[in-house]
Enzyme design. Structure first.
Site, PDB file in Angstrom:
ATOM      1  N   GLU A  47     106.359 -49.586 -43.492  1.00  7.06           N
ATOM      2  CA  GLU A  47     107.078 -49.340 -44.743  1.00  7.06           C
ATOM      3  C   GLU A  47     108.520 -49.844 -44.594  1.00  7.06           C
ATOM      4  O   GLU A  47     109.146 -49.675 -43.554  1.00  7.06           O
ATOM      5  CB  GLU A  47     107.101 -47.834 -45.037  1.00  7.06           C
ATOM      6  CG  GLU A  47     107.776 -47.488 -46.365  1.00  7.06           C
ATOM      7  CD  GLU A  47     107.784 -45.990 -46.677  1.00  7.06           C
ATOM      8  OE1 GLU A  47     107.725 -45.169 -45.741  1.00  7.06           O
ATOM      9  OE2 GLU A  47     107.861 -45.648 -47.875  1.00  7.06           O
ATOM     10  N   LYS A 122     104.233 -47.799 -54.553  1.00  6.79           N
ATOM     11  CA  LYS A 122     104.066 -46.403 -54.096  1.00  6.79           C
ATOM     12  C   LYS A 122     103.906 -45.465 -55.290  1.00  6.79           C
ATOM     13  O   LYS A 122     104.763 -45.434 -56.180  1.00  6.79           O
ATOM     14  CB  LYS A 122     105.285 -46.024 -53.259  1.00  6.79           C
ATOM     15  CG  LYS A 122     105.184 -44.717 -52.507  1.00  6.79           C
ATOM     16  CD  LYS A 122     106.452 -44.565 -51.659  1.00  6.79           C
ATOM     17  CE  LYS A 122     106.378 -43.445 -50.656  1.00  6.79           C
ATOM     18  NZ  LYS A 122     107.576 -43.447 -49.782  1.00  6.79           N
ATOM     19  N   CYS A 163     102.989 -44.393 -47.227  1.00  4.45           N
ATOM     20  CA  CYS A 163     103.605 -43.196 -46.652  1.00  4.45           C
ATOM     21  C   CYS A 163     103.242 -41.891 -47.372  1.00  4.45           C
ATOM     22  O   CYS A 163     102.169 -41.356 -47.166  1.00  4.45           O
ATOM     23  CB  CYS A 163     105.119 -43.408 -46.554  1.00  4.45           C
ATOM     24  SG  CYS A 163     105.839 -42.414 -45.240  1.00  4.45           S
TER      25      CYS A 163
HETATM   26  O1  AKG Z   1     105.570 -37.077 -46.286  1.00  4.96           O
HETATM   27  C1  AKG Z   1     106.455 -37.088 -45.440  1.00  4.96           C
HETATM   28  O2  AKG Z   1     106.699 -36.110 -44.750  1.00  4.96           O
HETATM   29  C2  AKG Z   1     107.269 -38.313 -45.204  1.00  4.96           C
HETATM   30  C3  AKG Z   1     107.076 -39.336 -46.267  1.00  4.96           C
HETATM   31  C4  AKG Z   1     107.951 -40.512 -46.132  1.00  4.96           C
HETATM   32  O3  AKG Z   1     108.718 -40.646 -45.220  1.00  4.96           O
HETATM   33  C5  AKG Z   1     107.873 -41.563 -47.135  1.00  4.96           C
HETATM   34  O4  AKG Z   1     107.151 -41.434 -48.112  1.00  4.96           O
HETATM   35  O5  AKG Z   1     108.531 -42.584 -46.946  1.00  4.96           O
END
Ligand code: AKG
Length: 286
Positions: A47, A122, A163
């Protein structure tokens, strides 16, 4: 039924990234070439691999994809995929839609000939506030995507999330029910939720759906403002961790095979035991 037509090697590049976009793209190229030389057929980047991770950075690093040739990251990723003849899941980059001025966290996927196969924005923005630990509000600057992303490869179908998307089982379940053999999530968990939930979520989505799950993080950089958890990993359809990195830069490669999917699905046949007659109104509130 074969959801994975032939065995494949999946590589995750846990890239060391920094503030210099051109340097990040050049480093990505070196590491994807390395993965391809080790036999990888599909390569994944992390990411926000071309920028630091933080809401203040997104507007500055964002690229428009409306004229792909003008996007530095699009052209670089397409060329890397073509040069290495791999499927390239290009992590994610900050994207700006110049007609609406909205920003997105967007993943681009390229075929081994360098053609764009998929674009995932996303869907679930990372908005959390754990007092004394971490506050992050992507929605302060980003807009969410509205679509589940599934793309076809010569091996079979792959579902793509970014993510925080992994926290929503519905996305992975939908992709699995549409025949995907894997969910791939470029991600950048942090030092609070990483140790708590990273592995748990990867194993959960795998065992829920009896598919492969891959999470690809940037390497941890303690000099950066955001400390990524690292620990890129591939989990098999039985929820077992096949390969895992620590926090620093590296590449993991795992072989994915249809026999493993079938073995797991035959032993514990949840994929055919679902009772949508009982929970068909899963989205209702009462
Ligand atoms: O869900 C999480 O704890 C981290 C998510 C995250 O870092 C993101 O979505 O970039």
């Amino acid at each position: 039924m074969s959801i994975l037509r032939q065995p494949l090697k999946l590589a995750l590049v846990q890239l060391a990234t920094g503030a210099d976009k051109a340097a990040n793209l050049a480093r990505a190229k070196v590491k994807v070439i390395e993965a391809a030389r080790s036999g990888a057929n599909i390569v994944v980047l992390p990411e926000c691999f071309n920028s630091p991770y933080g809401t203040n950075y997104f507007p500055q690093y964002a690229e428009s994809l409306s004229t792909p040739i003008l996007s530095q990251s699009f052209t670089a990723l397409s060329a890397i995929a073509k040069e290495t003849a791999t499927y390239l899941i290009g992590g994610s980059i900050p994207e700006v839609d110049t007609t609406t001025n909205k920003l997105y966290n967007t993943s681009l996927v390229f075929s081994p000939t360098g053609d764009l196969l998929a674009t995932h924005r996303k869907v679930h923005l990372f908005d959390i506030d754990i007092p004394g630990k971490i506050r992050f509000k992507e929605s302060e600057v980003l807009s969410p995507g509205d679509e589940i992303t599934i793309f076809e490869t010569k091996y079979g179908k792959i579902g793509l999330g970014i993510c925080y998307d992994i926290r929503f089982p519905e996305l992975a379940m939908t992709a699995a029910r549409k025949g995907c053999f894997a969910m791939v999530y470029p991600g950048a968990f942090n030092m609070t939720t990483g140790p708590l939930h990273w592995t748990l979520l990867a194993r959960s989505r795998a065992v829920d759906n009896q598919i492969y799950v891959a999470l690809c993080s940037p390497a941890r950089d303690l000099n950066a403002s955001y400390h990524a958890w690292g620990h890129s990993m591939v989990v098999d359809p039985n929820g077992e961790v096949m390969e895992e990195l620590e926090a620093s830069e590296g590449i993991v490669i795992a072989e994915l095979r249809n026999e493993r999917v079938e073995e797991v699905r035959t032993g514990i046949p949840v994929t055919t035991q679902r009772r949508f007659d009982v929970y068909k109104n899963v989205a209702d509130n009462n």
